[in-house]
Design an enzyme around this catalytic site. Structure first.
Site, PDB file in Angstrom:
ATOM      1  N   CYS A 103       0.866  -1.181   0.000  1.00 31.95           N
ATOM      2  CA  CYS A 103       0.000   0.000   0.000  1.00 31.95           C
ATOM      3  C   CYS A 103       0.902   1.230   0.000  1.00 31.95           C
ATOM      4  CB  CYS A 103      -0.983  -0.025   1.175  1.00 31.95           C
ATOM      5  SG  CYS A 103      -0.204   0.023   2.805  1.00 31.95           S
ATOM      6  N   ASN A 146       2.310   1.382   4.456  1.00 32.95           N
ATOM      7  CA  ASN A 146       2.595   0.101   5.135  1.00 32.95           C
ATOM      8  C   ASN A 146       2.290   0.166   6.635  1.00 32.95           C
ATOM      9  OD1 ASN A 146       5.480  -2.123   5.643  1.00 32.95           O
ATOM     10  ND2 ASN A 146       3.371  -2.672   5.238  1.00 32.95           N
ATOM     11  N   CYS A 157      -1.393   0.727   7.482  1.00 31.53           N
ATOM     12  CA  CYS A 157      -2.844   0.480   7.601  1.00 31.53           C
ATOM     13  C   CYS A 157      -3.266  -0.747   6.777  1.00 31.53           C
ATOM     14  CB  CYS A 157      -3.646   1.701   7.156  1.00 31.53           C
ATOM     15  SG  CYS A 157      -3.313   3.181   8.145  1.00 31.53           S
ATOM     16  N   ARG A 158      -3.361  -0.575   5.461  1.00 32.37           N
ATOM     17  CA  ARG A 158      -3.973  -1.626   4.639  1.00 32.37           C
ATOM     18  C   ARG A 158      -3.092  -2.846   4.417  1.00 32.37           C
ATOM     19  NH1 ARG A 158      -5.186   2.326  -0.189  1.00 32.37           N
ATOM     20  NH2 ARG A 158      -3.281   3.193   0.728  1.00 32.37           N
ATOM     21  N   ASP A 183      -8.247   3.850   1.368  1.00 31.69           N
ATOM     22  CA  ASP A 183      -7.284   4.220   2.395  1.00 31.69           C
ATOM     23  C   ASP A 183      -8.033   4.706   3.640  1.00 31.69           C
ATOM     24  OD1 ASP A 183      -5.288   5.221   3.925  1.00 31.69           O
ATOM     25  OD2 ASP A 183      -4.411   6.481   2.363  1.00 31.69           O
TER      26      ASP A 183
HETATM   27  P1  4NP Z   1      -1.736   2.830   4.155  1.00 37.59           P
HETATM   28  O1  4NP Z   1      -2.345   4.195   4.736  1.00 37.59           O
HETATM   29  O2  4NP Z   1      -1.197   3.161   2.785  1.00 37.59           O
HETATM   30  O3  4NP Z   1      -2.918   1.935   4.092  1.00 37.59           O
HETATM   31  O4  4NP Z   1      -0.668   2.385   5.134  1.00 37.59           O
HETATM   32  C1  4NP Z   1      -1.632   5.390   4.800  1.00 37.59           C
HETATM   33  C2  4NP Z   1      -0.793   5.629   5.850  1.00 37.59           C
HETATM   34  C3  4NP Z   1      -0.102   6.819   5.935  1.00 37.59           C
HETATM   35  C4  4NP Z   1      -0.262   7.763   4.944  1.00 37.59           C
HETATM   36  C5  4NP Z   1      -1.091   7.521   3.880  1.00 37.59           C
HETATM   37  C6  4NP Z   1      -1.780   6.326   3.802  1.00 37.59           C
HETATM   38  N1  4NP Z   1       0.423   9.010   5.042  1.00 37.59           N
HETATM   39  O5  4NP Z   1       0.218   9.858   4.175  1.00 37.59           O
HETATM   40  O6  4NP Z   1       1.225   9.187   5.964  1.00 37.59           O
END
Ligand code: 4NP
Length: 162
Positions: free
Chosen positions: A16, A19, A21-22, A131
């Site tokens: 994702c 790294n 959350c998803r 997200d």
């Molecule tokens: P992920 O979610 O891609 O599912 O881990 C996010 C976590 C952090 C950010 C964006 C998406 N960020 O912009 O910091």
């Protein structure tokens, strides 16, 4: 000559953006799905971005996993590398934006086969795992539901093709 076992072990990387959350939830759900199927595969996750390298998963992701009986607090975020494209058989993006970014950096003639996670779930092809980072707890619950359904379907496909 027989190949050593590690050489034939299938490997899957979920990717994702952050790294945290998803993709950690997809990694955890895939570990569960593989265990249920008796599939012995390497599973990991990474982000295309580097903002959270070394961080544990978002607390809301940890809580969502815990609600479903899975502990992910020991996971640590890392950024995807060029070497990953030769280390993993399958690299699976959580959304189309990350899939495009992976396609853009995939070295020519590397081993990994790229795909979108929800392409493995009948009726959800071509869609993103949203997200949940800027949303609320409910988004993490939806995320868990999507990644657990998709990884169960993926594990079933890998089991059939084993
Ligand atoms: P992920 O979610 O891609 O599912 O881990 C996010 C976590 C952090 C950010 C964006 C998406 N960020 O912009 O910091």
């Amino acid at each position: 000559m027989a190949q050593p076992e590690y050489a034939s072990k299938l490997s899957v990387l979920f990717v994702c953006l952050g790294n945290i959350c998803r993709s950690p939830l997809a990694e955890a759900a895939m570990r569960e799905a593989a265990e249920r199927k008796g599939l012995d595969i390497e599973i990991d996750s990474a982000g295309t971005g580097d903002w959270h390298v070394g961080h544990p998963p978002d607390r809301r992701a940890q809580a969502a996993a815990q609600r479903h009986g899975v502990e992910i607090g020991h996971y640590r975020a890392r950024q995807v590398t060029r070497a990953d494209f030769d280390r993993f058989d399958r690299i699976i993006a959580l959304d189309r934006s990350n899939l495009r970014n992976l396609q853009a950096i995939q070295p020519a003639n590397s081993r990994a086969q790229l795909s979108l996670l929800l392409d493995h779930l009948l009726g959800h092809e071509g869609t993103d795992v949203a997200d949940p980072y800027y949303g609320d707890e409910a988004g993490f619950e939806t995320c868990w539901a999507e990644v657990s359904a998709a990884t169960a379907a993926l594990a079933a496909q890998l089991w059939l093709n084993r």
